[in-house]
Design a protein around this motif. Sequence first.
Motif, mmCIF file in Angstrom:
data_model
loop_
_atom_site.group_PDB
_atom_site.id
_atom_site.type_symbol
_atom_site.label_atom_id
_atom_site.label_comp_id
_atom_site.label_asym_id
_atom_site.label_seq_id
_atom_site.Cartn_x
_atom_site.Cartn_y
_atom_site.Cartn_z
ATOM 1 N N ALA A 1 -7.084 2.850 10.029
ATOM 2 C CA ALA A 1 -6.801 1.594 9.341
ATOM 3 C C ALA A 1 -7.962 1.148 8.461
ATOM 4 N N GLY A 2 -9.160 1.670 8.715
ATOM 5 C CA GLY A 2 -10.324 1.352 7.896
ATOM 6 C C GLY A 2 -10.578 2.342 6.784
ATOM 7 N N ALA A 3 -9.651 3.265 6.559
ATOM 8 C CA ALA A 3 -9.821 4.304 5.543
ATOM 9 C C ALA A 3 -9.749 3.715 4.141
ATOM 10 N N PRO A 4 -10.328 4.404 3.160
ATOM 11 C CA PRO A 4 -10.224 3.933 1.770
ATOM 12 C C PRO A 4 -8.769 3.899 1.311
ATOM 13 N N GLY B 1 -2.422 -0.931 6.081
ATOM 14 C CA GLY B 1 -1.321 -1.861 6.288
ATOM 15 C C GLY B 1 -1.162 -2.916 5.218
ATOM 16 N N LYS B 2 -1.878 -2.787 4.106
ATOM 17 C CA LYS B 2 -1.843 -3.826 3.078
ATOM 18 C C LYS B 2 -0.854 -3.547 1.956
ATOM 19 N N ARG B 3 -0.294 -2.334 1.923
ATOM 20 C CA ARG B 3 0.627 -1.963 0.847
ATOM 21 C C ARG B 3 1.817 -1.205 1.428
ATOM 22 N N ALA C 1 -1.676 -8.745 5.778
ATOM 23 C CA ALA C 1 -1.765 -7.996 7.028
ATOM 24 C C ALA C 1 -2.190 -8.866 8.208
ATOM 25 N N GLU C 2 -2.731 -10.049 7.937
ATOM 26 C CA GLU C 2 -3.147 -10.930 9.021
ATOM 27 C C GLU C 2 -1.994 -11.804 9.516
#
Length: 468
Positions: free
Chosen positions: A18-21, A394-396, A427-428
Amino acid sequence: MTRWTPDPTFYPSPRDAAGAPAEQLAYVAAFDRAAEQPDAIAVIDTDPASDTYGRVVGWTDLPNTGDELHHFGWNACSSALCPTAPHPHVERRYLIVPGLRSSRIYVLDTKDDPRNPRVVKEIPAEELAAKANYSRPHTIHCGPDGIYVSALGAGSGGSGPGGIAVLDHTTFDVRGQWEADRGDQFLAYDFWWHLTRDVLVSSEWGTPEMIEDGINPELLLGRKYGHRVHFWDLAKRTLVQSVDLGDQYQMPLELRPAHDPTKEYGFVGVVISVEDLSASVWLWHREAGEFTISKVIDIPAEPADPADLPPALKPFGAVPPLVSDIDLSVDDKYLYVSCWGTGELKQYDVSDPFQPVATGSIRLGGIVGRAAHPSFPDERLAGGPQMVEVSRDGKRVYVTNSLYGSWDDQFYPDGVGAWLAKIDVDAENGGMDLDPRFFPHGDEFRGRRVHQTRLQGGDASSDSYCFP
């Protein structure tokens, strides 16, 4: 001394992934329903800072016609980091692309020029039939020990049973049929797993002749399409348990297990209930050693004037949601449900998987609604959100609009078109907004329809993990 390191797009845990570019490119399956042009992989620029953002920037035609590309996938992914994986140093380099109508499988290399993948191998239908006794390859998943391919039909005659074939990680040769003992499993569709629990889960659609020419009303009303979910011993390759949802719940298709490897639950979408045309999402989980499945989301049909409906739906005076895809964010927080019939993408907070909470909705297309995209407000869209892909962070969310050629023609007889939309996600807190700058469609896809999307570096439905 050479130091071997894993592919940097592999992550041991969902949290790391989830922290990937952010992805820079999206790969999209584009197929010609008329089988006059070759199918292709279209490459889309997903970098918002780029001058070509939201446009087709690469294109690879396949060498044949009539394939009808479907659910393609990567040759390798984060499952290669599992402790039992024999190939920890494979690369996420090749796209494995099945032709659902032709039974061919293509291998495309993306490494040297990611915007222009090149075909490096073709697995003919004859090889899949001879070595695995399967036809009509449908879905690709990258396993820790090989490439897994679901198939709808048998190799001889093509009827059934359907099941899973395995390809070699390195040579892409067909190793053979995965199942050692399938019990009474006959229909096939999707599959996925809980790797740390040695559990594989599979679902049911129909044999090739049941889906070839569109949905068959006699089979549907006769409750002949799939309605079971199967649980297998992944190591022994044997069927352990089958759960029947009830034959009114026709076609449990896409499976989305929890990404957290300490969890043993997942979601399956059901296309239609023959009792009221509703669609639904079900949750599987284990209780006292046995798997059980319960309905957690119910989506009703929407009333409509029969004059606005295609012939197949006129007698019912309603539009069924036709849930044909679902996707679960990598953090297991949000479930996305595509209602291809009504033209809606729904978002649910499934932090408590037993109690989903609706948190967002987007309308695009639809059999009656024909909702427009904000960048082209006067253009009535056909099709609807169908295949759904979620970015690792998870943002797109990316959605395409074609289901299957003959089914497109049945429910959108005046034409389904071709489009790919991008949705930005909070995502929040939940909620979704269409990106007005991102909408490749129409002539940009050169007369083809579009189906599956894969994101460069991986996405929510490509990878599985063995570390929490």
